[in-house]
Design a protein around this motif. Sequence first.
Motif, PDB file in Angstrom:
ATOM      1  N   PHE A  72       2.719  -5.627   0.256  1.00  0.00           N
ATOM      2  CA  PHE A  72       2.195  -5.804  -1.094  1.00  0.00           C
ATOM      3  C   PHE A  72       1.885  -4.418  -1.662  1.00  0.00           C
ATOM      4  CE2 PHE A  72       1.196  -9.357   1.556  1.00  0.00           C
ATOM      5  CZ  PHE A  72       1.458 -10.481   0.775  1.00  0.00           C
ATOM      6  N   TYR A  73       2.582  -4.039  -2.707  1.00  0.00           N
ATOM      7  CA  TYR A  73       2.392  -2.742  -3.354  1.00  0.00           C
ATOM      8  C   TYR A  73       1.645  -2.953  -4.669  1.00  0.00           C
ATOM      9  CZ  TYR A  73       5.887  -0.832  -0.129  1.00  0.00           C
ATOM     10  OH  TYR A  73       6.576  -0.437   1.005  1.00  0.00           O
ATOM     11  N   VAL A  74       0.566  -2.237  -4.857  1.00  0.00           N
ATOM     12  CA  VAL A  74      -0.181  -2.279  -6.112  1.00  0.00           C
ATOM     13  C   VAL A  74       0.183  -1.049  -6.929  1.00  0.00           C
ATOM     14  CG1 VAL A  74      -2.457  -2.379  -7.184  1.00  0.00           C
ATOM     15  CG2 VAL A  74      -2.042  -3.556  -5.018  1.00  0.00           C
ATOM     16  N   LEU A  75       0.629  -1.270  -8.163  1.00  0.00           N
ATOM     17  CA  LEU A  75       1.075  -0.182  -9.037  1.00  0.00           C
ATOM     18  C   LEU A  75       0.339  -0.226 -10.358  1.00  0.00           C
ATOM     19  CD1 LEU A  75       3.840  -1.487  -7.492  1.00  0.00           C
ATOM     20  CD2 LEU A  75       4.807   0.586  -8.471  1.00  0.00           C
ATOM     21  N   ASP A  76       0.330   0.911 -11.031  1.00  0.00           N
ATOM     22  CA  ASP A  76      -0.261   1.034 -12.360  1.00  0.00           C
ATOM     23  C   ASP A  76       0.873   1.169 -13.360  1.00  0.00           C
ATOM     24  OD1 ASP A  76      -1.773   1.587 -14.602  1.00  0.00           O
ATOM     25  OD2 ASP A  76      -2.011   3.706 -14.101  1.00  0.00           O
ATOM     26  N   GLU A  77       0.988   0.206 -14.270  1.00  0.00           N
ATOM     27  CA  GLU A  77       2.078   0.237 -15.245  1.00  0.00           C
ATOM     28  C   GLU A  77       1.837   1.316 -16.301  1.00  0.00           C
ATOM     29  OE1 GLU A  77       4.391  -2.748 -18.364  1.00  0.00           O
ATOM     30  OE2 GLU A  77       3.451  -3.537 -16.546  1.00  0.00           O
ATOM     31  N   ASP A  78       2.886   2.076 -16.587  1.00  0.00           N
ATOM     32  CA  ASP A  78       2.815   3.162 -17.574  1.00  0.00           C
ATOM     33  C   ASP A  78       4.044   3.068 -18.458  1.00  0.00           C
ATOM     34  OD1 ASP A  78       2.678   5.574 -19.002  1.00  0.00           O
ATOM     35  OD2 ASP A  78       1.666   6.581 -17.334  1.00  0.00           O
ATOM     36  N   SER A  79       3.840   2.885 -19.746  1.00  0.00           N
ATOM     37  CA  SER A  79       4.966   2.695 -20.667  1.00  0.00           C
ATOM     38  C   SER A  79       5.701   3.992 -20.973  1.00  0.00           C
ATOM     39  CB  SER A  79       4.479   2.065 -21.976  1.00  0.00           C
ATOM     40  OG  SER A  79       3.485   2.885 -22.570  1.00  0.00           O
ATOM     41  N   LEU A  80       5.088   5.146 -20.708  1.00  0.00           N
ATOM     42  CA  LEU A  80       5.699   6.424 -21.068  1.00  0.00           C
ATOM     43  C   LEU A  80       6.356   7.132 -19.893  1.00  0.00           C
ATOM     44  CD1 LEU A  80       2.951   7.831 -23.483  1.00  0.00           C
ATOM     45  CD2 LEU A  80       5.044   6.590 -24.068  1.00  0.00           C
ATOM     46  N   SER A  81       5.903   6.859 -18.684  1.00  0.00           N
ATOM     47  CA  SER A  81       6.463   7.532 -17.510  1.00  0.00           C
ATOM     48  C   SER A  81       6.621   6.517 -16.388  1.00  0.00           C
ATOM     49  CB  SER A  81       5.558   8.686 -17.075  1.00  0.00           C
ATOM     50  OG  SER A  81       4.275   8.206 -16.712  1.00  0.00           O
ATOM     51  N   ARG A  82       6.990   7.023 -15.220  1.00  0.00           N
ATOM     52  CA  ARG A  82       7.131   6.143 -14.069  1.00  0.00           C
ATOM     53  C   ARG A  82       5.798   5.510 -13.705  1.00  0.00           C
ATOM     54  NH1 ARG A  82      10.966   8.323  -9.177  1.00  0.00           N
ATOM     55  NH2 ARG A  82      12.989   8.014 -10.187  1.00  0.00           N
ATOM     56  N   ASP A  83       5.844   4.255 -13.253  1.00  0.00           N
ATOM     57  CA  ASP A  83       4.627   3.590 -12.810  1.00  0.00           C
ATOM     58  C   ASP A  83       4.094   4.264 -11.550  1.00  0.00           C
ATOM     59  OD1 ASP A  83       5.179   1.901 -14.878  1.00  0.00           O
ATOM     60  OD2 ASP A  83       5.858   0.219 -13.637  1.00  0.00           O
ATOM     61  N   ASP A  84       2.787   4.419 -11.490  1.00  0.00           N
ATOM     62  CA  ASP A  84       2.143   5.067 -10.345  1.00  0.00           C
ATOM     63  C   ASP A  84       1.871   4.046  -9.251  1.00  0.00           C
ATOM     64  OD1 ASP A  84       1.995   7.555 -11.678  1.00  0.00           O
ATOM     65  OD2 ASP A  84       0.231   6.849 -12.783  1.00  0.00           O
ATOM     66  N   VAL A  85       2.199   4.405  -8.009  1.00  0.00           N
ATOM     67  CA  VAL A  85       1.899   3.552  -6.862  1.00  0.00           C
ATOM     68  C   VAL A  85       0.491   3.872  -6.382  1.00  0.00           C
ATOM     69  CG1 VAL A  85       2.588   2.828  -4.561  1.00  0.00           C
ATOM     70  CG2 VAL A  85       4.332   3.515  -6.211  1.00  0.00           C
ATOM     71  N   ILE A  86      -0.382   2.860  -6.388  1.00  0.00           N
ATOM     72  CA  ILE A  86      -1.774   3.068  -5.998  1.00  0.00           C
ATOM     73  C   ILE A  86      -1.940   2.964  -4.491  1.00  0.00           C
ATOM     74  CG2 ILE A  86      -4.105   2.140  -6.234  1.00  0.00           C
ATOM     75  CD1 ILE A  86      -3.107   1.103  -9.033  1.00  0.00           C
ATOM     76  N   GLY A  87      -1.322   1.979  -3.900  1.00  0.00           N
ATOM     77  CA  GLY A  87      -1.436   1.778  -2.464  1.00  0.00           C
ATOM     78  C   GLY A  87      -0.719   0.513  -2.050  1.00  0.00           C
ATOM     79  N   LYS A  88      -0.766   0.208  -0.767  1.00  0.00           N
ATOM     80  CA  LYS A  88      -0.063  -0.971  -0.278  1.00  0.00           C
ATOM     81  C   LYS A  88      -0.809  -1.588   0.900  1.00  0.00           C
ATOM     82  CE  LYS A  88       2.957   0.861   3.347  1.00  0.00           C
ATOM     83  NZ  LYS A  88       4.307   0.839   3.920  1.00  0.00           N
ATOM     84  N   VAL A  89      -0.458  -2.845   1.169  1.00  0.00           N
ATOM     85  CA  VAL A  89      -0.896  -3.554   2.370  1.00  0.00           C
ATOM     86  C   VAL A  89       0.350  -4.119   3.032  1.00  0.00           C
ATOM     87  CG1 VAL A  89      -2.151  -5.545   3.271  1.00  0.00           C
ATOM     88  CG2 VAL A  89      -3.176  -4.143   1.473  1.00  0.00           C
ATOM     89  N   SER A  90       0.555  -3.821   4.305  1.00  0.00           N
ATOM     90  CA  SER A  90       1.698  -4.349   5.055  1.00  0.00           C
ATOM     91  C   SER A  90       1.184  -5.212   6.201  1.00  0.00           C
ATOM     92  CB  SER A  90       2.567  -3.217   5.616  1.00  0.00           C
ATOM     93  OG  SER A  90       3.274  -2.574   4.582  1.00  0.00           O
ATOM     94  N   ILE A  91       1.807  -6.384   6.351  1.00  0.00           N
ATOM     95  CA  ILE A  91       1.430  -7.312   7.414  1.00  0.00           C
ATOM     96  C   ILE A  91       2.687  -7.655   8.199  1.00  0.00           C
ATOM     97  CG2 ILE A  91       0.339  -9.522   7.956  1.00  0.00           C
ATOM     98  CD1 ILE A  91      -0.978  -9.421   5.216  1.00  0.00           C
TER      99      ILE A  91
END
Length: 796
Positions: A72-91
């Motif tokens: 599960f990857y949590v990202l921050d949506e950005d309309s002007l540039s690439r979306d930033d990856v905040i962090g992830k959880v892997s199971i």
Amino acid sequence: MRLITIAQRFLPVCSNIIVNFTCRTGSSDPYCIVKIDNEAIIRTATIWKTLSPFWGEEYTVHLPPYFRTVSFYVLDEDSLSRDDVIGKVSISKEVLTAKPQGVDGWMNLTEIDPDEEVQGEIHLQISVLGDGDIPRKLCCQVLEARDLAKKDRNGASDPFVRVRYNGKTYESVVKKSCYPRWNESFEFELDETLADTGLLSVEVWDWDLVSRNDFLGKVLFNINKLQSAQQEEGWFRLGPDKSKHSEYEGTLGSLRLQLRLRDEVVLTSSHYKPLTELLSQSVGSQLNGNWPDFIMLIDETTTAESRQEVANNLVKLFLGQGLVKEFLDVLFKLELEKTTEPNTLFRSNSLASKSMESFLKVAGMQYLHRLLGPIINRIFEEKKYVELDPSKLELKEAGCAGLHRQQTESDIIQQSSSLLQSYLSELLTSILQSASYCPLLICQVFHQLYLRVQEPAHSNVKFIAVTSFLCLRFISPAIMSPKLFHLREKHADARTSRTLLLLAKAVQTIGNMDTLACCSKEPWMVCLQPAIQQGITQLKDFITKLVSCHESEDLELQTRMSLQCGTMEKEGFLFLHRTKGKCMPMTSPFKKYYVTLSKDTLSYSRTQHSKKSSFISLPKIRAVEKVEEKCFGSANVMQIISSEDSGQQETLYLDCKSVNELNHWLSALRKACSHNTNTMSCYHPGIYKADRWSCCHQKEKSDPGCDKTRHGVTLQEWYDPLDPDLEAQLIYQHLRSVQHAANPEQRIDCFDLTDQKKVDGLSKLFSILQDLHDAHAAVEEEERSKNKNVFLELQT
């Protein structure tokens, strides 16, 4: 026999997959991507301007048994540039398998480590050459790799392989490909002194001219094990490098997940026939006046946590047997026996309530979409500010009434009341008109419920029994959360959500048929009382029409009202390009078409109602796969490979607008073609352009393919065809889990064990369960013997 791996959301409320979580990330516009082994299958909605988003999205995913991780990857949506990856959880699969009841709780997000973000496999042949007096050599032949991670901005990588042993290193590079073919052989002198500790390392890197090379994965081999095998060839999964300690560990936020994994071996239909017949007889025995013993047993032994899941399985099983009316009628009778207060009828989370709720979702989803679609779309498009509660009024949200004049609280409440009455009036009109197109099976079920609940002292009880399901458990929840009922693609914003909530409250009040109780709890709803009172009268008229629809002899009407579940139909506008022995043009080849997937064909036309311009017979489809992003500049393109009668292969490319739409179409097509026999085992994820394949750079167009096909990953949808064998398997598992509580030597409240006939029936059930258990054990033993000593494990 089928092996089905199901990842599902595990909650008492619903029996579907994965995502019902909240997250504290410190970001502003978060969304979540769900990946199975690095393949994105789900994208949640973006929750705007919040630090604690709640998604509340539920999915069931059918997975291949060889999958390894769910991420599960949590990202921050950005309309002007690439979306930033905040962090992830892997199971990992191992963690999920070790917890059969599911994973439920908060998990810390971890930083993305590039050296851990690896994927793909590499094809190697490793052998030990030489014997006797001749010095032995270690030979490593690097053939090819597939599905490598994309590290460059062009959607590809420049992979080079690095082979190391005993201090000696060889390298070889292929440019612009995630499916490189090296076909090179490297030899090393075998050091006998390192026989126990020597390792052969095969690493793959992405070559970069300016910045540092990116790690793509590695495989390590134990030379001691290799010497006993002399030679080994195969595909080996690339593994990550050693993880590094993150300075942000525990500070990126946390994610709440509810996830359950089930591995089910589905046997052939003949194995489940005795169990299905026994359950059918228990339901059909009502016709002879006998008590439905086994349905009672299931009802008594089902826990609150598993009740929704069991109800869903039973409903689908009896739908497939054509006995769902009889099954629900048995549950209605059992519920009535337990209930003493008429006003609380069907308000608890009993098996009857959960089964009826599942039945409406399976049989009535198309009806719901036709009923609520127009009013939901109107509310989303208008985005009016609606508020009746004075304590929640915000004058700045309402805006100005005119030039330089601020609206007062009374102005806003009056406007809100008028808007809500308008919405409610339109909805009630739609409900009244829907009696003519409500599925016939739903009408028949409500008719038998209406007849069961005849209470002379309470004239409204027979209406409340119907509205407790129709309004409180079906229409009202769909109004509050239209995305969860597939009425909208995205969640509503805060303003629209409040409007939907107020409308849902009005519908609930009408369904309860008690305006005084509502106004006493929420006095600010009193302005809607006349509209609600009128709505109660209209709803009674609707129910009277609904429960009499079963008497219609109009065959055309009955056809139009027939059950709409399990038809495997999907439709919508997509961008298409079709190749027929021709190369790809330089400009964008896609054109907009309306695509329809039916039971036997995939067809498309320029508009929804125009004549279909082309058809593809589903049995002729050989593969349904994704296309590399670099081919068309889009990550949401899929390809349908089919064969014509002449033997010529044809490819249809479909460009979807989102990853969710892409995976919905992939799932629908893969399920529709699940019984095809002439399927491909490998394919090209690229396109044939400029006399070569863009993925692996092979020049022969007839080259069989550089990546394996993926038939296993599918999303469960409300329009899926019924699968009676799977439902019978899941019911069998439930009965096995409670069998110890139903031992004939013990007393069961729902059984009179002094009745020999009932004891014999219980013994028959246990015998059927034991036969199924033995059949599963035989299949497991066969699989173990088949897989025994198939290959020597060389990886460390």
